[in-house]
Design a protein around this motif. Structure first.
Motif, mmCIF file in Angstrom:
data_model
loop_
_atom_site.group_PDB
_atom_site.id
_atom_site.type_symbol
_atom_site.label_atom_id
_atom_site.label_comp_id
_atom_site.label_asym_id
_atom_site.label_seq_id
_atom_site.Cartn_x
_atom_site.Cartn_y
_atom_site.Cartn_z
ATOM 1 N N ASN A 187 7.245 14.199 37.325
ATOM 2 C CA ASN A 187 6.038 13.435 37.669
ATOM 3 C C ASN A 187 5.290 13.023 36.415
ATOM 4 O O ASN A 187 4.805 11.904 36.305
ATOM 5 C CB ASN A 187 5.122 14.269 38.567
ATOM 6 C CG ASN A 187 5.585 14.234 40.018
ATOM 7 O OD1 ASN A 187 6.419 13.418 40.394
ATOM 8 N ND2 ASN A 187 5.044 15.138 40.816
ATOM 9 N N SER A 188 5.203 13.955 35.451
ATOM 10 C CA SER A 188 4.489 13.640 34.211
ATOM 11 C C SER A 188 5.187 12.519 33.462
ATOM 12 O O SER A 188 4.553 11.611 32.926
ATOM 13 C CB SER A 188 4.406 14.873 33.314
ATOM 14 O OG SER A 188 3.664 15.874 33.970
ATOM 15 N N GLY A 201 11.105 10.309 40.143
ATOM 16 C CA GLY A 201 10.755 10.678 41.516
ATOM 17 C C GLY A 201 10.801 9.455 42.411
ATOM 18 O O GLY A 201 10.787 8.322 41.925
ATOM 19 N N PHE A 202 10.901 9.671 43.713
ATOM 20 C CA PHE A 202 10.834 8.558 44.662
ATOM 21 C C PHE A 202 10.712 9.070 46.087
ATOM 22 O O PHE A 202 10.480 8.316 47.006
ATOM 23 C CB PHE A 202 12.082 7.667 44.554
ATOM 24 C CG PHE A 202 13.378 8.403 44.755
ATOM 25 C CD1 PHE A 202 13.917 8.562 46.026
ATOM 26 C CD2 PHE A 202 14.054 8.946 43.672
ATOM 27 C CE1 PHE A 202 15.110 9.253 46.203
ATOM 28 C CE2 PHE A 202 15.247 9.647 43.851
ATOM 29 C CZ PHE A 202 15.775 9.800 45.116
ATOM 30 N N ASP A 240 -0.456 17.014 31.522
ATOM 31 C CA ASP A 240 0.031 15.813 30.839
ATOM 32 C C ASP A 240 -1.109 14.859 30.517
ATOM 33 O O ASP A 240 -2.219 15.001 31.030
ATOM 34 C CB ASP A 240 1.117 15.120 31.676
ATOM 35 C CG ASP A 240 0.593 14.475 32.949
ATOM 36 O OD1 ASP A 240 -0.416 13.748 32.875
ATOM 37 O OD2 ASP A 240 1.197 14.680 34.022
ATOM 38 N N ALA A 256 4.578 10.519 50.569
ATOM 39 C CA ALA A 256 3.536 9.715 49.923
ATOM 40 C C ALA A 256 3.954 9.518 48.476
ATOM 41 O O ALA A 256 4.171 10.476 47.748
ATOM 42 C CB ALA A 256 2.207 10.441 49.981
ATOM 43 N N ILE A 283 -0.878 5.067 45.728
ATOM 44 C CA ILE A 283 0.055 5.819 46.571
ATOM 45 C C ILE A 283 -0.041 5.353 48.021
ATOM 46 O O ILE A 283 -1.113 5.022 48.506
ATOM 47 C CB ILE A 283 -0.269 7.329 46.490
ATOM 48 C CG1 ILE A 283 -0.182 7.808 45.035
ATOM 49 C CG2 ILE A 283 0.658 8.136 47.384
ATOM 50 C CD1 ILE A 283 -0.391 9.281 44.851
ATOM 51 N N LYS A 315 6.007 5.143 44.004
ATOM 52 C CA LYS A 315 7.174 4.675 43.252
ATOM 53 C C LYS A 315 8.152 3.846 44.075
ATOM 54 O O LYS A 315 9.164 3.382 43.563
ATOM 55 C CB LYS A 315 7.888 5.893 42.657
ATOM 56 C CG LYS A 315 6.928 6.721 41.813
ATOM 57 C CD LYS A 315 7.478 8.037 41.348
ATOM 58 C CE LYS A 315 6.336 8.873 40.760
ATOM 59 N NZ LYS A 315 6.757 10.213 40.383
HETATM 60 P P1 ADP Z 1 7.294 11.258 44.000
HETATM 61 O O1 ADP Z 1 7.318 11.703 42.587
HETATM 62 O O2 ADP Z 1 8.643 11.286 44.624
HETATM 63 O O3 ADP Z 1 6.574 9.971 44.209
HETATM 64 P P2 ADP Z 1 5.561 13.558 44.383
HETATM 65 O O4 ADP Z 1 5.208 14.343 45.593
HETATM 66 O O5 ADP Z 1 6.183 14.272 43.279
HETATM 67 O O6 ADP Z 1 6.472 12.342 44.853
HETATM 68 O O7 ADP Z 1 4.241 12.837 43.857
HETATM 69 C C1 ADP Z 1 3.521 11.993 44.726
HETATM 70 C C2 ADP Z 1 2.759 10.951 43.946
HETATM 71 O O8 ADP Z 1 1.705 11.580 43.213
HETATM 72 C C3 ADP Z 1 3.552 10.189 42.915
HETATM 73 O O9 ADP Z 1 4.202 9.084 43.492
HETATM 74 C C4 ADP Z 1 2.497 9.763 41.907
HETATM 75 O O10 ADP Z 1 1.864 8.583 42.310
HETATM 76 C C5 ADP Z 1 1.477 10.898 42.003
HETATM 77 N N1 ADP Z 1 1.627 11.853 40.920
HETATM 78 C C6 ADP Z 1 2.241 13.057 40.966
HETATM 79 N N2 ADP Z 1 2.185 13.691 39.793
HETATM 80 C C7 ADP Z 1 1.516 12.884 38.947
HETATM 81 C C8 ADP Z 1 1.121 12.967 37.558
HETATM 82 N N3 ADP Z 1 1.443 14.029 36.809
HETATM 83 N N4 ADP Z 1 0.437 11.935 37.042
HETATM 84 C C9 ADP Z 1 0.114 10.852 37.782
HETATM 85 N N5 ADP Z 1 0.454 10.708 39.086
HETATM 86 C C10 ADP Z 1 1.145 11.708 39.668
#
Ligand code: ADP
Ligand code: MG
Length: 645
Positions: free
Chosen positions: A34-35, A94-95, A59, A77, A4, A80
């Motif tokens: 996210n999952s 997500g992004f 997950d 942060a 990240i 992706k």
């Molecule tokens: P985004 O999905 O837009 O990247 P999020 O705030 O939802 O932003 O999540 C931030 C980061 O946390 C993701 O880019 C990912 O790397 C990590 N992450 C979140 N949820 C999970 C998950 N369930 N398993 C693995 N990594 C996760």
């Protein structure tokens, strides 16, 4: 080195900004996405009090590295996305890198995660955006996010939450639909001790639809197997060859007889993302145009797949809207594909079966979607799909309920269709005596759920000089003669219009039709189209037109009414609708006026002519206004009715 990183301001500023946490379902949506992005094959969701008290998503995905677990709660942060160019082709759900920090700022959040490559996991606890602890701990690989007391520190937001059932319905709807998008994954949703969804991996979408809904619902649906269309783009500055883009569509849509009064049963996925989109909704309505009454909608579960470069998902903070780069192409591809499908399958209406309850078109498609329709969707906002304002109207089913007996009203005489026999839904079955003649099950013709058998029908007579009764290979058919003829004429007029040769009849003396100011205005707009569709009209002094010829089959007495009707259609349809819609509207009006009326006796030859012409139409199942043309009692239904099977 973590996965990240924090997006640069340049990228962050290009991301659709705004709050994503509106209600429990939006938290579930972000966590679920996210999952899925983490490659999980098993996702278990748990909620309490509709998600207000607790939401937990667990997950078995890739998990987070130790350093990442903390970083994930910083704004922007993400693992992706890196630079602006990546925004042009987003392949993950997500992004934005904003979901976790947003959720953590309005709840008490616990993250437990372990990346498969590390031996220990990490626990992070945050409340109202404040970090409480970050520990190393022994955990299973994967991620569990627990969100408690949503909006505990934002009372104003908490006040806007709906009842627990409503919030739960939204969560359930979301989980269900994501489970449909991923048949090969396990999904579980529990509310307290209640298991609302539990699906294990299956191979096909059809199997998943069967798991989630029931066999009965599958029957009311038509499967669209993957079909694609290519778009050739001229070579850009960086390519030496023209670029080919492939668009694919698959899913399920309902037979036209399933008529929903709002769009709540339409689920659209673009590259696996559940979205709402006016363009696709319009394409869907256009596919059912003239097969369904205006204001009715089908059930649809559609998956559109296209190159990431072809669609911009960075339109709305909740990522539920998209923008297509070739919108017209996408629209026409969806419309044409569905139209072709409906044309090929020609789904027929089944006749009501005596004495048995008719679940039929009852497509509220799960208990919770039903709950959703009853309560939640009447409300605006949130993750509802109610662009039209979401009326709370029940599903219209073609089949009348078992009691009271259906009544058909038309003309002056009302005809009551009586049912004979006991109302007991499950009468004791007596063995069929030999003397009644056997009907071994093996001989049963397969009853196709389509109008394919239409070509072989043998008309037996009419009821009330209005409905043709016909025997077919696969049962007994009842055909509404007016509506059938309407369909035939509608297609004929349209085809002739396209060929520039609508059959017309000269009137002995030109008919003068006086128009209102508004009608005159409409006339000026559509005169050309009118004259291309079998009419010959010209202005005749002040607000009067002379009609010299009219489409064949319309009696002179009806000409004036027809002109008025068309002007009205034009008025309604011209607002925002295409020339094609106006053309169809005019053809539908002509067809209705020129079609054989009910209460008209038909001889054998006429009935045969009507049925064979109907069989050769493209859409024999409904009239241009969407009413069904034919009902069928399948042989199986007849045998069941006589307790022979
Ligand atoms: P985004 O999905 O837009 O990247 P999020 O705030 O939802 O932003 O999540 C931030 C980061 O946390 C993701 O880019 C990912 O790397 C990590 N992450 C979140 N949820 C999970 C998950 N369930 N398993 C693995 N990594 C996760
Ligand atoms: Mg995310």
């Amino acid at each position: 080195m973590g996965r990240i990183h924090i997006l640069s301001d340049t990228v962050a500023n290009k991301i659709a900004a705004g709050e994503v946490v509106e209600r429990p379902a939006s938290v579930v949506k972000e966590l679920l996405e996210n999952s899925l992005d983490a490659g999980a094959t098993e996702i278990r969701i748990e909620v309490e009090s509709g998600g207000r008290r607790l939401i937990r998503v667990a997950d078995n995905g890739c998990g987070m590295l130790r350093d990442d677990a903390m970083l994930a709660f910083e704004r922007h942060a993400t693992s992706k996305l890196r630079d602006v160019a990546d925004l042009q082709a987003i392949a993950t759900l997500g992004f934005r890198g904003e979901a976790l920090p947003s959720i953590a700022s309005v709840s008490r959040l616990l993250l437990e995660t372990r990346s498969a490559g590390e031996t220990t996991g990490t626990t992070v606890e945050i409340a109202g955006g404040k970090l409480l602890r970050c520990d190393e701990s022994g955990l299973a690989a994967g991620t569990v996010v627990t969100v408690r007391d949503l909006f505990f520190n934002v009372p104003a937001r908490r006040k806007f939450l709906r009842t627990e059932q409503t919030e739960l319905a939204h969560v359930a709807s979301l989980a269900t639909h994501y489970s449909l998008a991923h048949p090969a994954k396990t999904f579980q949703l529990r509310s307290g001790t209640n298991e609302l969804l539990a699906v294990t991996p299956v191979e096909t979408l059809r199997d998943r639809v069967y798991q989630v809904f029931r066999a009965q619902v599958l029957e009311a649906l038509i499967e669209l197997e993957y079909r694609e269309r290519e778009l050739k783009l001229p070579a850009g500055p960086e390519d030496d060859q023209p670029v080919e883009r492939v668009f694919g569509l698959r899913g399920f849509v309902s037979r036209p007889q399933v008529q929903k009064l709002n769009r709540n049963s339409i689920y659209l996925f673009v590259n696996g993302r559940l979205i709402r989109d006016r363009l696709l909704l319009h394409a869907l309505s256009a596919a059912y145009h003239n097969l369904m009454p205006a204001g009715c909608y089908p059930f649809a579960l559609l998956f559109l797949d296209l190159d990431c470069e072809e669609v911009d998902v960075n339109v709305h903070p909740s990522k539920t809207e998209v923008r297509f780069h070739h919108a017209t192409f996408v629209h026409d591809f969806v419309r044409d594909t569905l139209r072709e499908l409906l044309m090929e399958r020609r789904p027929v209406s089944a006749a009501p079966q005596p004495g048995s309850p008719q679940p039929a078109a009852d497509l509220p498609y799960s208990e919770f979607t039903q709950a959703l329709e009853n309560s939640a969707l009447a409300e605006a906002g949130g993750f509802g799909f109610e662009p039209g304002g979401g009326e709370q109207l029940p599903v219209v089913t073609l089949r009348p309920p078992p009691a009271p007996p259906p009544r058909f009203h038309f003309g002056d005489g009302a005809i009551a269709v009586e049912r004979s026999g006991s109302a007991d839904p499950a009468p004791a079955r007596l063995p069929v005596p030999e003397t009644h003649g056997g009907f071994p099950g093996d001989d049963l013709p397969v009853a196709p759920q389509s109008m394919a058998g239409l070509g072989d029908l043998r008309p037996l007579g009419q009821i009330h000089d209005s409905f043709i009764i016909a025997a077919g290979r696969d049962g007994l058919w009842i055909i509404d003669q007016h509506v059938a003829h309407e369909r035939i004429l509608f297609e004929k007029v349209l085809a002739e219009r396209m060929a520039g040769a609508v059959e017309t009849q000269r009137l002995l003396i030109p008919m003068l039709v006086e128009l209102s100011a508004a009608q005159h205005l409409q006339y000026a707009r559509i005169a050309e189209e009118l004259n291309a569709t079998g009419f010959e009209t010209e202005p005749f002094g002040n607000r009067t037109i002379a009609v010299k010829a009219a489409p064949a089959g319309v009696t002179p007495a009806d000409v004036e009414k027809l002109v008025f009707e068309i002007l009205e259609v034009a008025d309604a349809e011209l607002r925002g609708l295409s020339a094609d819609d106006v053309r169809r509207g005019i053809a539908a009006s002509i067809a209705c006026r020129a079609a054989i009326k009910i209460h008209t006796r038909l001889d054998q030859q006429k009935m045969e002519w009507l049925l064979s012409r109907l069989a050769s139409t493209r859409f024999p199942m409904s009239c241009p206004h969407g009413r069904p043309v034919a009902l069928r009692y399948s042989t199986t239904d007849i045998l069941k009715g006589f307790h022979r099977i």
